[in-house]
Design a protein around this motif. Structure first.
Motif, PDB file in Angstrom:
ATOM      1  N   LEU A  44       0.715  -1.222   0.094  1.00  0.00           N
ATOM      2  CA  LEU A  44       0.184   0.101  -0.159  1.00  0.00           C
ATOM      3  C   LEU A  44       0.771   1.285  -0.083  1.00  0.00           C
ATOM      4  O   LEU A  44       1.525   1.352   0.637  1.00  0.00           O
ATOM      5  CB  LEU A  44      -0.979  -0.023   1.138  1.00  0.00           C
ATOM      6  CG  LEU A  44      -1.756  -1.289   1.474  1.00  0.00           C
ATOM      7  CD1 LEU A  44      -2.388  -1.471   2.601  1.00  0.00           C
ATOM      8  CD2 LEU A  44      -3.096  -1.243   0.651  1.00  0.00           C
ATOM      9  N   ASP A  45       0.393   2.044  -0.906  1.00  0.00           N
ATOM     10  CA  ASP A  45       1.180   3.619  -0.845  1.00  0.00           C
ATOM     11  C   ASP A  45       0.362   4.219   0.456  1.00  0.00           C
ATOM     12  O   ASP A  45      -0.701   4.415   0.321  1.00  0.00           O
ATOM     13  CB  ASP A  45       0.794   4.322  -2.200  1.00  0.00           C
ATOM     14  CG  ASP A  45       1.338   5.528  -2.224  1.00  0.00           C
ATOM     15  OD1 ASP A  45       0.573   6.583  -1.711  1.00  0.00           O
ATOM     16  OD2 ASP A  45       2.620   5.867  -2.492  1.00  0.00           O
ATOM     17  N   ARG A  46       0.967   4.987   1.166  1.00  0.00           N
ATOM     18  CA  ARG A  46       0.275   5.642   2.189  1.00  0.00           C
ATOM     19  C   ARG A  46      -0.652   6.612   1.964  1.00  0.00           C
ATOM     20  O   ARG A  46      -1.743   6.639   2.395  1.00  0.00           O
ATOM     21  CB  ARG A  46       1.498   6.290   2.955  1.00  0.00           C
ATOM     22  CG  ARG A  46       0.899   7.221   4.334  1.00  0.00           C
ATOM     23  CD  ARG A  46       2.054   7.889   4.785  1.00  0.00           C
ATOM     24  NE  ARG A  46       1.896   8.236   6.286  1.00  0.00           N
ATOM     25  CZ  ARG A  46       2.338   7.440   7.274  1.00  0.00           C
ATOM     26  NH1 ARG A  46       3.191   6.783   7.330  1.00  0.00           N
ATOM     27  NH2 ARG A  46       2.034   8.172   8.544  1.00  0.00           N
ATOM     28  N   ASP A  47      -0.303   7.528   0.824  1.00  0.00           N
ATOM     29  CA  ASP A  47      -1.148   8.413   0.477  1.00  0.00           C
ATOM     30  C   ASP A  47      -2.555   8.075  -0.195  1.00  0.00           C
ATOM     31  O   ASP A  47      -3.512   8.231  -0.015  1.00  0.00           O
ATOM     32  CB  ASP A  47      -0.527   9.256  -0.238  1.00  0.00           C
ATOM     33  CG  ASP A  47       0.533  10.294   0.410  1.00  0.00           C
ATOM     34  OD1 ASP A  47       0.275  10.539   1.643  1.00  0.00           O
ATOM     35  OD2 ASP A  47       1.431  10.581  -0.417  1.00  0.00           O
ATOM     36  N   ILE A  48      -2.128   7.089  -1.068  1.00  0.00           N
ATOM     37  CA  ILE A  48      -3.554   6.499  -1.712  1.00  0.00           C
ATOM     38  C   ILE A  48      -4.349   5.522  -0.955  1.00  0.00           C
ATOM     39  O   ILE A  48      -5.683   5.416  -0.972  1.00  0.00           O
ATOM     40  CB  ILE A  48      -2.763   5.573  -3.080  1.00  0.00           C
ATOM     41  CG1 ILE A  48      -2.267   6.461  -4.147  1.00  0.00           C
ATOM     42  CG2 ILE A  48      -3.915   4.730  -3.774  1.00  0.00           C
ATOM     43  CD1 ILE A  48      -1.454   5.610  -4.944  1.00  0.00           C
ATOM     44  N   ASN A  49      -3.528   4.725  -0.030  1.00  0.00           N
ATOM     45  CA  ASN A  49      -4.425   4.050   0.814  1.00  0.00           C
ATOM     46  C   ASN A  49      -5.217   4.734   1.653  1.00  0.00           C
ATOM     47  O   ASN A  49      -6.595   4.639   2.033  1.00  0.00           O
ATOM     48  CB  ASN A  49      -3.391   3.117   1.788  1.00  0.00           C
ATOM     49  CG  ASN A  49      -4.054   2.430   2.774  1.00  0.00           C
ATOM     50  OD1 ASN A  49      -4.993   1.420   2.526  1.00  0.00           O
ATOM     51  ND2 ASN A  49      -3.794   2.665   3.922  1.00  0.00           N
ATOM     52  N   ALA A  50      -4.795   6.169   1.993  1.00  0.00           N
ATOM     53  CA  ALA A  50      -5.534   7.079   3.144  1.00  0.00           C
ATOM     54  C   ALA A  50      -6.696   7.596   2.265  1.00  0.00           C
ATOM     55  O   ALA A  50      -7.910   7.850   2.916  1.00  0.00           O
ATOM     56  CB  ALA A  50      -4.541   8.103   3.585  1.00  0.00           C
ATOM     57  N   ALA A  51      -6.452   8.032   0.919  1.00  0.00           N
ATOM     58  CA  ALA A  51      -7.625   8.564   0.204  1.00  0.00           C
ATOM     59  C   ALA A  51      -8.726   7.662  -0.228  1.00  0.00           C
ATOM     60  O   ALA A  51      -9.783   7.723   0.149  1.00  0.00           O
ATOM     61  CB  ALA A  51      -6.873   8.749  -1.113  1.00  0.00           C
ATOM     62  N   VAL A  52      -8.225   6.193  -0.092  1.00  0.00           N
ATOM     63  CA  VAL A  52      -9.329   5.397  -0.494  1.00  0.00           C
ATOM     64  C   VAL A  52     -10.146   5.126   0.933  1.00  0.00           C
ATOM     65  O   VAL A  52     -11.351   4.889   0.894  1.00  0.00           O
ATOM     66  CB  VAL A  52      -8.730   3.872  -0.889  1.00  0.00           C
ATOM     67  CG1 VAL A  52      -9.820   2.658  -0.656  1.00  0.00           C
ATOM     68  CG2 VAL A  52      -8.226   3.912  -2.299  1.00  0.00           C
ATOM     69  N   ASN A  53      -9.221   5.044   1.894  1.00  0.00           N
ATOM     70  CA  ASN A  53      -9.961   4.945   3.357  1.00  0.00           C
ATOM     71  C   ASN A  53     -10.919   6.176   3.673  1.00  0.00           C
ATOM     72  O   ASN A  53     -11.738   5.923   4.181  1.00  0.00           O
ATOM     73  CB  ASN A  53      -9.150   4.654   4.253  1.00  0.00           C
ATOM     74  CG  ASN A  53      -8.691   3.334   4.398  1.00  0.00           C
ATOM     75  OD1 ASN A  53      -9.189   2.345   3.795  1.00  0.00           O
ATOM     76  ND2 ASN A  53      -7.381   3.330   4.678  1.00  0.00           N
ATOM     77  N   VAL A  54     -10.299   7.243   3.145  1.00  0.00           N
ATOM     78  CA  VAL A  54     -11.249   8.692   3.441  1.00  0.00           C
ATOM     79  C   VAL A  54     -12.482   8.453   2.534  1.00  0.00           C
ATOM     80  O   VAL A  54     -13.649   8.612   3.045  1.00  0.00           O
ATOM     81  CB  VAL A  54     -10.641   9.786   3.098  1.00  0.00           C
ATOM     82  CG1 VAL A  54     -11.436  10.979   2.956  1.00  0.00           C
ATOM     83  CG2 VAL A  54      -9.543  10.226   4.054  1.00  0.00           C
ATOM     84  N   ALA A  55     -12.452   8.081   1.306  1.00  0.00           N
ATOM     85  CA  ALA A  55     -13.687   7.890   0.522  1.00  0.00           C
ATOM     86  C   ALA A  55     -14.686   6.733   1.024  1.00  0.00           C
ATOM     87  O   ALA A  55     -15.694   7.006   1.073  1.00  0.00           O
ATOM     88  CB  ALA A  55     -13.289   7.332  -0.791  1.00  0.00           C
ATOM     89  N   LYS A  56     -14.032   5.629   1.489  1.00  0.00           N
ATOM     90  CA  LYS A  56     -14.921   4.791   2.242  1.00  0.00           C
ATOM     91  C   LYS A  56     -15.699   5.314   3.562  1.00  0.00           C
ATOM     92  O   LYS A  56     -16.747   5.271   3.699  1.00  0.00           O
ATOM     93  CB  LYS A  56     -14.077   3.563   2.625  1.00  0.00           C
ATOM     94  CG  LYS A  56     -13.688   2.701   1.454  1.00  0.00           C
ATOM     95  CD  LYS A  56     -12.825   1.378   1.839  1.00  0.00           C
ATOM     96  CE  LYS A  56     -12.292   0.600   0.933  1.00  0.00           C
ATOM     97  NZ  LYS A  56     -11.608  -0.708   1.319  1.00  0.00           N
ATOM     98  N   ALA A  57     -14.953   5.960   4.417  1.00  0.00           N
ATOM     99  CA  ALA A  57     -15.312   6.533   5.643  1.00  0.00           C
ATOM    100  C   ALA A  57     -16.583   7.738   5.058  1.00  0.00           C
ATOM    101  O   ALA A  57     -17.389   7.825   5.833  1.00  0.00           O
ATOM    102  CB  ALA A  57     -14.374   7.209   6.348  1.00  0.00           C
ATOM    103  N   ALA A  58     -16.476   8.287   4.077  1.00  0.00           N
ATOM    104  CA  ALA A  58     -17.438   9.211   3.681  1.00  0.00           C
ATOM    105  C   ALA A  58     -18.764   8.795   2.983  1.00  0.00           C
ATOM    106  O   ALA A  58     -19.548   9.381   2.716  1.00  0.00           O
ATOM    107  CB  ALA A  58     -16.634  10.427   2.877  1.00  0.00           C
ATOM    108  N   GLY A  59     -18.523   7.260   2.844  1.00  0.00           N
ATOM    109  CA  GLY A  59     -19.487   6.649   1.957  1.00  0.00           C
ATOM    110  C   GLY A  59     -19.461   7.126   0.262  1.00  0.00           C
ATOM    111  O   GLY A  59     -20.644   6.926  -0.194  1.00  0.00           O
ATOM    112  N   LEU A  60     -18.389   7.446  -0.162  1.00  0.00           N
ATOM    113  CA  LEU A  60     -18.316   7.466  -1.496  1.00  0.00           C
ATOM    114  C   LEU A  60     -17.569   6.590  -2.337  1.00  0.00           C
ATOM    115  O   LEU A  60     -17.043   6.775  -3.324  1.00  0.00           O
ATOM    116  CB  LEU A  60     -17.335   8.831  -1.598  1.00  0.00           C
ATOM    117  CG  LEU A  60     -17.849  10.200  -0.829  1.00  0.00           C
ATOM    118  CD1 LEU A  60     -16.970  11.156  -1.097  1.00  0.00           C
ATOM    119  CD2 LEU A  60     -19.266  10.437  -1.545  1.00  0.00           C
TER     120      LEU A  60
END
Length: 93
Positions: A44-60
């Motif tokens: 996992l790339d730290r930034d891409i992983n975080a972006a995917v997790n933010v999208a999941k947490a936001a329901g997007l």
């Protein structure tokens, strides 16, 4: 402008959770830009992983069949909506 503001928790561990399997791997030093999940082995790339997790947490998040997975839109609170005041010129020298 037809946009929706979605807020997630300030302390959501988005860079510590594997976006593939959801296991929290724990904190990593800031210089660690790529890491391997101990549970599933995903690299996992730290930034891409975080972006995917933010999208999941936001329901997007998007499912495998490209259908949107989202909660009902929540309007931005009035205190967070709108434009910022025009900055005033600095008088400091």
């Amino acid at each position: 402008y037809g946009r929706t503001f979605v807020k997630i928790g300030r302390f959501e561990p988005t860079s510590q959770v594997c976006s593939q399997c959801g296991v929290k791997d724990g904190p990593h030093a800031l210089h660690v830009r790529e890491w391997t999940c101990r549970a599933c082995g995903a690299v996992l790339d730290r930034d891409i992983n975080a972006a995917v997790n933010v999208a999941k947490a936001a329901g997007l998040a998007v499912t495998a069949c490209r259908a949107q997975v989202r909660r009902a839109p929540v309007p931005a609170p009035r205190s967070e909506a709108g434009t910022h005041p025009t900055p005033q010129p600095s008088t400091a020298r």
